[in-house]
Every structure is written in structure tokens, then in C-alpha cells.
Design a protein around this motif. Structure first.
Motif, PDB file in Angstrom:
ATOM      1  N   ALA A   1     -11.381  -2.061 -13.467  1.00  0.00           N
ATOM      2  CA  ALA A   1     -11.139  -2.587 -12.236  1.00  0.00           C
ATOM      3  C   ALA A   1     -12.148  -3.953 -12.177  1.00  0.00           C
ATOM      4  CB  ALA A   1     -11.409  -1.794 -10.995  1.00  0.00           C
ATOM      5  N   ALA A   2     -13.587  -3.698 -12.570  1.00  0.00           N
ATOM      6  CA  ALA A   2     -14.524  -4.818 -12.691  1.00  0.00           C
ATOM      7  C   ALA A   2     -13.899  -5.763 -13.603  1.00  0.00           C
ATOM      8  CB  ALA A   2     -15.671  -4.221 -13.138  1.00  0.00           C
ATOM      9  N   ALA A   3     -13.278  -5.503 -14.739  1.00  0.00           N
ATOM     10  CA  ALA A   3     -12.982  -6.320 -15.607  1.00  0.00           C
ATOM     11  C   ALA A   3     -11.839  -7.285 -15.077  1.00  0.00           C
ATOM     12  CB  ALA A   3     -12.595  -5.940 -17.092  1.00  0.00           C
ATOM     13  N   LEU A   4     -11.128  -6.407 -14.136  1.00  0.00           N
ATOM     14  CA  LEU A   4      -9.793  -7.437 -13.562  1.00  0.00           C
ATOM     15  C   LEU A   4     -10.432  -8.150 -12.438  1.00  0.00           C
ATOM     16  CD1 LEU A   4      -7.201  -4.778 -13.919  1.00  0.00           C
ATOM     17  CD2 LEU A   4      -7.229  -6.963 -15.283  1.00  0.00           C
ATOM     18  N   GLY A   5     -11.715  -8.335 -12.209  1.00  0.00           N
ATOM     19  CA  GLY A   5     -12.065  -8.838 -10.753  1.00  0.00           C
ATOM     20  C   GLY A   5     -11.684  -8.351  -9.659  1.00  0.00           C
ATOM     21  N   LEU A   6     -11.368  -6.753  -9.528  1.00  0.00           N
ATOM     22  CA  LEU A   6     -11.010  -6.183  -8.272  1.00  0.00           C
ATOM     23  C   LEU A   6     -12.169  -5.442  -7.934  1.00  0.00           C
ATOM     24  CD1 LEU A   6      -7.706  -4.580  -9.636  1.00  0.00           C
ATOM     25  CD2 LEU A   6      -8.014  -6.737  -8.028  1.00  0.00           C
TER      26      LEU A   6
ATOM     27  N   LEU B   1      -9.139  -1.509  -2.405  1.00  0.00           N
ATOM     28  CA  LEU B   1      -9.592  -0.421  -2.741  1.00  0.00           C
ATOM     29  C   LEU B   1      -8.318   0.431  -2.703  1.00  0.00           C
ATOM     30  CD1 LEU B   1     -11.830   1.867  -3.302  1.00  0.00           C
ATOM     31  CD2 LEU B   1     -11.955   2.243  -0.834  1.00  0.00           C
ATOM     32  N   GLN B   2      -7.532   0.141  -1.592  1.00  0.00           N
ATOM     33  CA  GLN B   2      -6.443   1.125  -1.600  1.00  0.00           C
ATOM     34  C   GLN B   2      -5.354   1.013  -2.802  1.00  0.00           C
ATOM     35  OE1 GLN B   2      -2.928   1.145  -0.692  1.00  0.00           O
ATOM     36  NE2 GLN B   2      -2.892   3.324  -0.535  1.00  0.00           N
ATOM     37  N   GLN B   3      -5.152  -0.436  -2.982  1.00  0.00           N
ATOM     38  CA  GLN B   3      -4.127  -0.690  -4.171  1.00  0.00           C
ATOM     39  C   GLN B   3      -4.703  -0.514  -5.442  1.00  0.00           C
ATOM     40  OE1 GLN B   3      -4.199  -4.989  -5.187  1.00  0.00           O
ATOM     41  NE2 GLN B   3      -1.774  -5.072  -4.873  1.00  0.00           N
ATOM     42  N   ARG B   4      -5.961  -0.647  -5.754  1.00  0.00           N
ATOM     43  CA  ARG B   4      -6.469  -0.043  -6.920  1.00  0.00           C
ATOM     44  C   ARG B   4      -6.509   1.539  -7.190  1.00  0.00           C
ATOM     45  NH1 ARG B   4     -11.203  -2.203  -6.151  1.00  0.00           N
ATOM     46  NH2 ARG B   4     -12.536  -0.606  -6.052  1.00  0.00           N
ATOM     47  N   THR B   5      -6.395   2.074  -6.238  1.00  0.00           N
ATOM     48  CA  THR B   5      -6.955   3.710  -6.379  1.00  0.00           C
ATOM     49  C   THR B   5      -5.687   4.521  -5.655  1.00  0.00           C
ATOM     50  OG1 THR B   5      -8.303   3.909  -4.412  1.00  0.00           O
ATOM     51  CG2 THR B   5      -9.460   3.322  -6.308  1.00  0.00           C
TER      52      THR B   5
ATOM     53  N   CYS C   1       0.665  -1.176   0.127  1.00  0.00           N
ATOM     54  CA  CYS C   1       0.018   0.263   0.031  1.00  0.00           C
ATOM     55  C   CYS C   1       0.890   1.234  -0.133  1.00  0.00           C
ATOM     56  CB  CYS C   1      -1.047  -0.012   1.222  1.00  0.00           C
ATOM     57  SG  CYS C   1      -1.999  -1.444   1.219  1.00  0.00           S
ATOM     58  N   SER C   2       0.535   2.231  -0.601  1.00  0.00           N
ATOM     59  CA  SER C   2       0.910   3.501  -0.750  1.00  0.00           C
ATOM     60  C   SER C   2      -0.117   4.573  -0.308  1.00  0.00           C
ATOM     61  CB  SER C   2       1.610   4.011  -2.024  1.00  0.00           C
ATOM     62  OG  SER C   2       0.718   3.844  -3.222  1.00  0.00           O
ATOM     63  N   THR C   3       0.386   5.883  -0.324  1.00  0.00           N
ATOM     64  CA  THR C   3      -0.834   6.908   0.047  1.00  0.00           C
ATOM     65  C   THR C   3      -0.941   7.889  -1.201  1.00  0.00           C
ATOM     66  OG1 THR C   3       0.682   7.750   1.433  1.00  0.00           O
ATOM     67  CG2 THR C   3      -0.545   6.378   2.303  1.00  0.00           C
ATOM     68  N   ARG C   4      -2.037   8.216  -1.636  1.00  0.00           N
ATOM     69  CA  ARG C   4      -2.520   9.002  -2.361  1.00  0.00           C
ATOM     70  C   ARG C   4      -3.921   9.098  -2.418  1.00  0.00           C
ATOM     71  NH1 ARG C   4      -0.399   8.697  -8.440  1.00  0.00           N
ATOM     72  NH2 ARG C   4      -1.213   6.389  -8.096  1.00  0.00           N
ATOM     73  N   ALA C   5      -4.292  10.265  -2.730  1.00  0.00           N
ATOM     74  CA  ALA C   5      -5.808  10.423  -2.692  1.00  0.00           C
ATOM     75  C   ALA C   5      -6.457   9.715  -3.817  1.00  0.00           C
ATOM     76  CB  ALA C   5      -6.318  11.985  -2.791  1.00  0.00           C
ATOM     77  N   LEU C   6      -7.859   9.367  -3.734  1.00  0.00           N
ATOM     78  CA  LEU C   6      -8.463   8.571  -4.454  1.00  0.00           C
ATOM     79  C   LEU C   6      -9.293   9.347  -5.607  1.00  0.00           C
ATOM     80  CD1 LEU C   6     -10.389   6.246  -5.518  1.00  0.00           C
ATOM     81  CD2 LEU C   6     -11.582   6.491  -3.454  1.00  0.00           C
ATOM     82  N   ARG C   7      -9.113   9.131  -6.813  1.00  0.00           N
ATOM     83  CA  ARG C   7      -9.843   9.852  -7.834  1.00  0.00           C
ATOM     84  C   ARG C   7     -10.456   8.751  -8.753  1.00  0.00           C
ATOM     85  NH1 ARG C   7     -10.003  15.167  -9.006  1.00  0.00           N
ATOM     86  NH2 ARG C   7      -8.176  15.539  -7.826  1.00  0.00           N
ATOM     87  N   ILE C   8     -11.626   8.060  -9.064  1.00  0.00           N
ATOM     88  CA  ILE C   8     -12.134   7.181  -9.753  1.00  0.00           C
ATOM     89  C   ILE C   8     -12.576   7.692 -11.074  1.00  0.00           C
ATOM     90  CG2 ILE C   8     -13.454   5.243  -9.776  1.00  0.00           C
ATOM     91  CD1 ILE C   8     -13.167   4.745  -7.075  1.00  0.00           C
ATOM     92  N   THR C   9     -12.471   7.383 -12.233  1.00  0.00           N
ATOM     93  CA  THR C   9     -12.963   7.418 -13.278  1.00  0.00           C
ATOM     94  C   THR C   9     -13.843   6.521 -13.976  1.00  0.00           C
ATOM     95  OG1 THR C   9     -11.374   6.981 -14.878  1.00  0.00           O
ATOM     96  CG2 THR C   9     -11.219   8.982 -14.042  1.00  0.00           C
ATOM     97  N   ARG C  10     -14.762   6.872 -14.816  1.00  0.00           N
ATOM     98  CA  ARG C  10     -15.911   5.552 -15.112  1.00  0.00           C
ATOM     99  C   ARG C  10     -15.036   4.576 -15.841  1.00  0.00           C
ATOM    100  NH1 ARG C  10     -20.699   7.640 -18.243  1.00  0.00           N
ATOM    101  NH2 ARG C  10     -21.142   8.671 -16.248  1.00  0.00           N
TER     102      ARG C  10
END
Length: 366
Positions: A30-35, A150-154, A15-24
Motif C-alpha cells: 500500500a505504501a509503494a502504491l501511495g495509498l 483505508l476501506q478501499q485498501r483493506t 466501498c464494500s464491507t469486510r473486516a480489515l486484516r492487514i499484513t506487513r
């Protein structure tokens, strides 16, 4: 170390630390990768009843359901103008933490701003990779997997909102908050004066203390040898609330454009007199213009028992007295369709359909 714990420990170490910004596009990838594991906790497509409900103040309070396509509207209304959102979860509950991670993702989309996740289970100065040693973790750390995913993904910030074990132990065993050094106290109390004044300035505080803190103490410690005295347990409980509020306030002051989603044990969220109330009476900028933090709350998967109800339905108000009638939270949200007996004082659901204007041209019905 068991295999599940080794798996999450390895994952958390990345894990690292950056703020989360999710785009469509990112959400789809992420859904396609099963995450998108947290999303599996939500079953609204098959739910005969809505999962999201706003609690409207009144005598009695009312439950306003939001159907699936209206849920983003509810999330946006909560996030607009908010500095943080408090999600009340049952301690170490995998389903609640999965729903919390899912809602954090959805808040990022609805608010169109970076999102960080605060954890009251994470003591000040620790990291997610240390979860197995956190005092609030009694057994497996698997309940934290959705947050880790969530943290790893974003790469969102993970913000510790908890009290270290040695500090909490000193309060419970050595005479309350007076047992702390000035340095220890200042680590968790942002405004000592406001901390001291809060009980007297909060009309519902005594009722809340009896129906939330004392009730939990009896369930957890009554008849248990070596249990802390109630006075010391109470002191540790309000220190816990103040720590969540103060640590959240410090992060929000340093990151004013980020929405902090706080995942907090439900006892420290329900009825608004604990972490939520304490956070909302702290100043955004003590050296600048007057203004206080705004932090709406959502209870996740509440039960009649968890709200202190004496019936099979949720308890929506703390007391009958209008001055003390705090609602259980601003909203409640479920992972799956709630039983009808749990819902009370219902309104018609918000369905998310476009608003239609009738210009008088439609044909009247016969």
C-alpha cells in the motif's frame, strides 16, 4: 458539486464491507502504491517529543510518554482484551481523521485480529457514499478521504454509529426523548433500563454534564435565535452517546473476534461519562454469562481548550473529588510534536528498548 466532492463520492461508491486484516506485506504494498495517506499525518521521526501518552490515574493524573518504537506496545496493551477502542476527534477535522485511519491500521497489526471502523458521523442506515448528505457534514466531505482510502485498501467493515437527522431534530425541537416513538427509541437504545439508570449510577455525571455538555451548548447556541432549549439539547446529547454505545455493542456481539475502532466526536469521548461509559456498562451477552464490554479511549490532537482547561496545559482530570476525578481519556495521541506547555505531570518516556537483567557481573562505576 465541486471537484473534490465528486472525487470522493466516486471513490466511496466503490466501498464494500469486510473486516480489515492487514499484513506487513500488504502494508508495504500500500505504501509503494501511495495509498498510505493517513500515515503522512504522523511526524514522529522529526518530533522532538513523543506523540503518544498514556494517562495514569492519580492525584494528580500523570502523563506517561511512549516513544516511537514503544508505540506498538501501547497499542497492543490497549487492544488486548478490548472489544472496541474509542478515538475522540474534532468534528470534520481532516488531520484528526487522517490520524484515526492511521491508528486503525496500526491496531490491526498490534492486535493481530480483524479491525472494523465505526463512525458517529455516519447515521444509522446510511453508507459512506452518502456522506455529502450526512447531518454532521457541514461543508466538504474531504475529511473522510483517509477513511475511504483505508476501506478501499483493506475492505474493512464501516459501522454507522450516528443518529438520523429527523430523530435528532425531533428530540431537539419537540420535547426531548419523549418525542420519539417506541420504534425510534429502540433503534438507538440497546437497554432502556440501563439508559435510565446510568446518570444515577455514575458519580461524575453531574460534573461531566456541566463541564462538557453545558459548556458546548453555550459555545454553540448561546444568544442564537431559534436554538433548542438546553433541556432538549441535553436529551439529544445523551441519546447520541447511547446510540454510539448501543450500535457499537450490537456490532461487537455479532463480530466477537473483530476489534471495533470507533471514530467519535471528542465531546462524546472525553472524561468517560458519555459514549465510553455507556458502552462499558452494556452486557456482552444479555442471555449468557455476566460480562461487560471493554473500550479504552484515545483523544486525538487534544488542546487545552478542548479539555476545558483554564491554563495552557491539558486538563487531565474532570474534578478534584476522587469519586469524580475521571481522566480525560485513557491516552492522548498527536499527529505532530505537541508544544511543551500542553504537557503536564510528565513521567520518563517508555522507549521500547529490550529489558536488560544485570546479574551483578558488570563493573561498578567510579
Amino acid at each position: 458539486m465541486t471537484r473534490p466532492r465528486r472525487r470522493i463520492t466516486i471513490l466511496l461508491a466503490c466501498c464494500s464491507t469486510r473486516a480489515l486484516r492487514i499484513t506487513r506485506r500488504q502494508a508495504g504494498a500500500a505504501a509503494a502504491l501511495g495509498l498510505a495517506g493517513p500515515a503522512r499525518a504522523v511526524e514522529e521521526v522529526r518530533s522532538p517529543r513523543p506523540l503518544a501518552y498514556r494517562i495514569l490515574k492519580g492525584d494528580p493524573p500523570l502523563m506517561q510518554p511512549y516513544e516511537q518504537r514503544a508505540a506498538p506496545k501501547l497499542l497492543k496493551s490497549l487492544a488486548d482484551g478490548a472489544d472496541a477502542v474509542l478515538l475522540g476527534v474534532k468534528r470534520n477535522d481532516p488531520e484528526d481523521y487522517a490520524l484515526a485511519a492511521d491508528l486503525a491500521s496500526k491496531f490491526a497489526s498490534a492486535a493481530k485480529r480483524p479491525v472494523a471502523v465505526g463512525l458517529d458521523a455516519m447515521p444509522l442506515g446510511s453508507q459512506l457514499r452518502d456522506a455529502a448528505s450526512w447531518p454532521s457534514v457541514s461543508d466538504s466531505v474531504d475529511f473522510l478521504q483517509p477513511i475511504a482510502d483505508l476501506q478501499q485498501r483493506t475492505r474493512c467493515d464501516l459501522v454507522p454509529l450516528g443518529v438520523q437527522a429527523e430523530v435528532m431534530g425531533a428530540v431537539q425541537r419537540s420535547g426531548g426523548i419523549a418525542a420519539l416513538s417506541e420504534q425510534q427509541r429502540n433503534a438507538y437504545v440497546d437497554d432502556v433500563g440501563a439508559f435510565v439508570r446510568y446518570p444515577k449510577q455514575t458519580a461524575a455525571f453531574d460534573v461531566w454534564a456541566e463541564r462538557v455538555v453545558a459548556r458546548t451548548y453555550k459555545k454553540r447556541y448561546e444568544g442564537l435565535e431559534g436554538a433548542p432549549k438546553y433541556e432538549d439539547y441535553f436529551a439529544s446529547s445523551i441519546l447520541y452517546d447511547e446510540a454510539v454505545a448501543s450500535l457499537a455493542a450490537r456490532y461487537c456481539r455479532a463480530h466477537p473476534s473483530t476489534l471495533l475502532v470507533c471514530v467519535v466526536s471528542d465531546d462524546h469521548v472525553k472524561f468517560g461519562c458519555s459514549a465510553q461509559g455507556r458502552f462499558q456498562r452494556l452486557e456482552k451477552n444479555p442471555d449468557g454469562d455476566a460480562g461487560f464490554f471493554r473500550a479504552p479511549s484515545i483523544l486525538l490532537n487534544p488542546s487545552a481548550e478542548s479539555t476545558g482547561s483554564l491554563s495552557r496545559s491539558l486538563r487531565l482530570a474532570l474534578a478534584v473529588d476522587p469519586a469524580k476525578a475521571r481522566t480525560c481519556s485513557d491516552c492522548v495521541w498527536f499527529s505532530r510534536s505537541p508544544p511543551p506547555s500542553l504537557l503536564t505531570h510528565m513521567m520518563n518516556p517508555v522507549d521500547g528498548a529490550a529489558f536488560k537483567i544485570d546479574l551483578g557481573l558488570s563493573m561498578p562505576t567510579v
